[in-house]
Each structure stands twice: as C-alpha cells, then as structure tokens.
Design an enzyme around this catalytic site. Structure first.
Site, PDB file in Angstrom:
ATOM      1  N   ASP A 155      -7.379  12.599 -18.822  1.00  0.00           N
ATOM      2  CA  ASP A 155      -7.633  11.166 -18.914  1.00  0.00           C
ATOM      3  C   ASP A 155      -7.185  10.766 -20.318  1.00  0.00           C
ATOM      4  OD1 ASP A 155      -8.708   8.653 -19.364  1.00  0.00           O
ATOM      5  OD2 ASP A 155     -10.441   9.013 -18.077  1.00  0.00           O
ATOM      6  N   LYS A 174      -7.687  -0.691 -19.952  1.00  0.00           N
ATOM      7  CA  LYS A 174      -7.965  -0.602 -21.384  1.00  0.00           C
ATOM      8  C   LYS A 174      -6.709  -0.967 -22.196  1.00  0.00           C
ATOM      9  CE  LYS A 174     -11.776   0.556 -19.579  1.00  0.00           C
ATOM     10  NZ  LYS A 174     -12.196   1.930 -19.293  1.00  0.00           N
ATOM     11  N   ARG A 195       0.816  -1.224   0.000  1.00  0.00           N
ATOM     12  CA  ARG A 195       0.000   0.000   0.000  1.00  0.00           C
ATOM     13  C   ARG A 195       0.846   1.269   0.000  1.00  0.00           C
ATOM     14  NH1 ARG A 195      -1.777   2.729   3.926  1.00  0.00           N
ATOM     15  NH2 ARG A 195      -1.543   1.038   5.422  1.00  0.00           N
TER      16      ARG A 195
HETATM   17  C1  PLP Z   1     -12.619   2.664 -18.226  1.00  0.00           C
HETATM   18  C2  PLP Z   1     -12.275   4.082 -18.141  1.00  0.00           C
HETATM   19  C3  PLP Z   1     -12.023   4.705 -16.914  1.00  0.00           C
HETATM   20  C4  PLP Z   1     -12.160   3.995 -15.582  1.00  0.00           C
HETATM   21  O1  PLP Z   1     -11.282   2.937 -15.464  1.00  0.00           O
HETATM   22  P1  PLP Z   1     -11.549   1.652 -14.518  1.00  0.00           P
HETATM   23  O2  PLP Z   1     -10.300   0.879 -14.703  1.00  0.00           O
HETATM   24  O3  PLP Z   1     -12.779   0.998 -15.030  1.00  0.00           O
HETATM   25  O4  PLP Z   1     -11.750   2.157 -13.135  1.00  0.00           O
HETATM   26  C5  PLP Z   1     -11.677   6.050 -16.923  1.00  0.00           C
HETATM   27  N1  PLP Z   1     -11.610   6.738 -18.065  1.00  0.00           N
HETATM   28  C6  PLP Z   1     -11.849   6.181 -19.267  1.00  0.00           C
HETATM   29  C7  PLP Z   1     -11.766   7.007 -20.497  1.00  0.00           C
HETATM   30  C8  PLP Z   1     -12.197   4.836 -19.347  1.00  0.00           C
HETATM   31  O5  PLP Z   1     -12.456   4.285 -20.542  1.00  0.00           O
END
Ligand code: PLP
Length: 391
Positions: free
Chosen positions: A174, A199, A48
C-alpha cells in the site's frame, strides 16, 4: 537511466491523454458512454471492464508514474486493496501482513478472510526477519505499508522483495502515504503497488478512487477478478482524477518541503515530546527512508508533552482543520485513538506505540509560517488553560 522515460511532472501532465482529434482541445475529452458498438471494433468497451477511453488513458498515466507495465483504476482504495489481495488467494492459502496497517485493510482481513478459508498472520515487528518468521508452506502473499499510518515507520522494500522472491510469494504494498512522487516500489522488486487515489493522487479531498500497478501478467490476473467484483470508477471521476494528477508532482513536492519544515519546528519545540517523520535524522529509519524514497512525504505525527490537553489543542487550531482523511492541499489533523485506530483495543494500540495524545498531521501547501503561527496560538491557548486550572 531510460532516456525514453519522461520526468515526473511531464508524466503527470501529459502521459495518457485522450487525444481530441475532432476539436483539438487542450485536455482529454470525457467519454461518458456506458455503451459502445460491439461489431467492427478492436475492443469491446464497457465501464465495468475497466476499458472506456478515459479509464484506459488514466491507467497509462498511473503505470508510467509507478514504472509499471500496466495499471487499473478502482472505485475506492479498498476496492483496489480487496481485489488485488483476493486475486492471489484462494481457500487454503495464507497471507503475511505487516502489523501496522491501514484500518480498512485490517478490517478486511480480520472480518472477511475466515469465511473464504484464507488464513493470515500479522508480523510482530517490521524487520525482514519478522516477515520471514511468519511465512508458512501455503503463504502466497506478503503485504506491507510504508511509510505506515500513523507513526510513519519504514519497511525495507528491497529486503521484502528479495524475501518474497526467495519463497516464491507475491509482494504487495500500500503505497498511499508516499504517493508515486516519493516512492516507486517496483524499482525495488515489489510486485504489486496499490494506492488509495482518494489521497495524494486526488489531492483535493473531493475524489474517492483507488489504483493498482504491476506487470501485465499480474494485472491480467487482478483484472479477471476486478470485472467480476465490479469495483470500477465512474468516468466522470476518472476524468477529474486525471486532471488532479496533472499537479500531483507540484503538490506533493510542496507538501514534502512544508512537512520537513514543520517537523523540524515541532522537534525543536519545548512543548512537544515526540515527532515521527522519516525526514528527521532522529527517525530510527531515516537512512533507510533516504535509500528508498525520493522525498519523505507530507505526513507526520507528534505528541505534546504529557500534561498538555491534546484534544483542546486540536480544537484550538484555526487554520488547520480536524479531518478524518488526509493528503489534501489543506492541512488537517486527527487523533488516531478517536478515529482511524478507534476500533483497535487499547492493548493493541499500545503494542503499536499509538499513544492517546498522538496527533497525526497531514501537511498541506499553505505557507509554512502560517501553519506555525496557528500551532503556536493553539499551544498558548492550552498553556493558559493549564495555568488557570492550577490556580
Ligand atoms: C485511505 C486509505 C486506504 C483506503 O482508501 P479508500 O479510498 O478510503 O477506500 C487504504 N490505505 C491507506 C494507507 C489509506 O490512507
């Protein structure tokens, strides 16, 4: 050009390996220990604290991929988003967010922020002026997402970075849809880069993880909150993620190529009304995408002609699966209205330009001809149903 900097696939394969000094194995050994000695050591290690051998090594790889000084890996993309955002906000602060946001991030803001005394504004549009218009005295963070979900809109990285610097605000992105292969926002002056590693970094639809990259100073601040929030990733998954990233350059570049070919095919198709893909010259931000992206990505979306049953089309696909998530080596589709954007009101969806028949397409690494054949047979099925129902 920094000569010490290695090329993409070399970073993916080698940077941040844990050396196997005992057996000289070819890959990183996995240290599953949750407990390490505290005497006579340089670092007190604990999962952690984000500093087990495998965590530390993978952070180096991710930092190198994003041209960042440092990085951290989290238990999910949302752990990365929430920790990063909260690290720079306190009661009384304000954040400006791009209107078209990942649903989970939208929920985090609208469901949680009020109780911490943090105020927020969503932009009306995606131009730099739209962001500037929402900046207040107490704005501390600007948060963007480009390419966006599901319409693949593009936000100007350089303009947002300059705007943030002008007002002394932290800029965050993001970067999930682009992946580090196609876009490195730090090169344009963005401060904090966040990924859902679930992803493209994972890439095989079998890992849930998140990542953040920034300067040492900013990462220090994020780490401080991260160890209190406790959203670290288990070492076994860290190890799997390292292995996955070894092929990320190969995968994503193949997905870029397939998506371009599929976008062009769909664009030329008489039964398709609209295609949203930054690699098409018809995309309103194609030139901007060319300036700030190395590749246009594996995500696209499209609308069938209005009289076509989009839901029947999706059910008729045989090779391409319906799936909630994205970015795996396998091609998948979803309906944003029924899934990722189901919680938005019809008015808000309309405002964002998300039509009910819109189909989001995560293009995989299959042979593009096979994907086209699958789409063709599904369209034929919908057509034949239309003919029988009008008879
Ligand atoms: C899937 C996704 C997230 C969140 O990710 P998790 O791993 O599901 O918590 C954030 N931003 C985008 C653009 C995503 O596609």
């Amino acid at each position: 050009m920094n000569r010490n900097k290695k090329g993409l696939n070399t970073i993916c394969t080698h940077v941040g390996e844990v050396p196997d000094d005992v057996f000289k194995g070819a890959i990183s050994p996995l240290y599953m220990s949750t407990s390490y000695a505290f005497e006579d050591v340089d670092v007190k290690r604990y999962p952690r604290y984000f500093n087990t051998p495998n965590q530390e090594a993978l952070c180096k790889k991710i930092a190198a991929l994003e041209n960042a000084e440092a990085a951290l890996i989290f238990g999910s993309g949302m752990a990365a988003v929430s920790t990063s955002v909260m690290a720079f906000l306190k009661a009384g602060d304000h954040i400006v967010l791009q209107r078209t946001l990942y649903g989970g991030t939208h929920n985090l803001v609208t469901e949680e922020f009020e109780k911490y005394g943090i105020s927020y504004s969503f932009t009306d549009g995606l131009r730099p002026e739209d962001f500037e218009a929402k900046i207040l005295e107490n704005t501390k963070v600007i948060y963007i997402e480009t390419p966006s979900n599901p319409l693949l809109t593009i936000t100007d990285l350089e303009a947002i970075a300059q705007l943030s610097k002008k007002h002394g605000i932290i800029s965050m992105i993001d970067n999930t849809f682009a992946s580090p292969v196609n876009q490195n926002p730090i090169d344009f002056g963005i401060d904090v880069v966040i990924h859902s590693a679930t992803k493209y970094m994972g890439g095989h639809s079998d890992i849930c993880a998140g990542a953040v990259a920034a300067t040492k100073e900013h990462m220090e601040r994020i780490f401080h909150l991260a160890k209190n929030f406790g959203g670290s990733l288990s070492d076994y998954t860290v190890w799997l993620l390292e292995r996955s990233i070894k092929t990320m350059g190969l995968r994503v570049r193949a997905q870029n190529q397939n998506a371009q070919q599929l976008a062009e095919y769909l664009y030329a198709h008489e039964d398709i009304q609209n295609v949203y893909y930054p690699g098409l010259p018809s995309h309103p931000d194609h030139e901007l995408a060319k300036r700030q992206m190395h590749g246009f990505g594996g995500m696209l979306s499209f609308e069938l002609n209005e009289d076509f049953d989009a839901s029947l089309f999706q059910k008729s696909l045989q090779l391409i699966k319906s799936s909630m998530s994205l970015a795996g080596v396998e091609s998948t589709v979803l309906s944003p209205t029924q899934t990722s954007h189901a919680l938005l009101s019809p008015e808000e969806r309309d405002r964002q330009g998300i039509k009910d028949g819109l189909i989001r397409f995560s293009v995989g690494i299959e042979e593009p001809e096979d994907l086209i054949t699958d789409i063709e047979q599904a369209i034929q099925k919908v057509r034949s149903r239309m003919i029988t129902s009008t008879q």
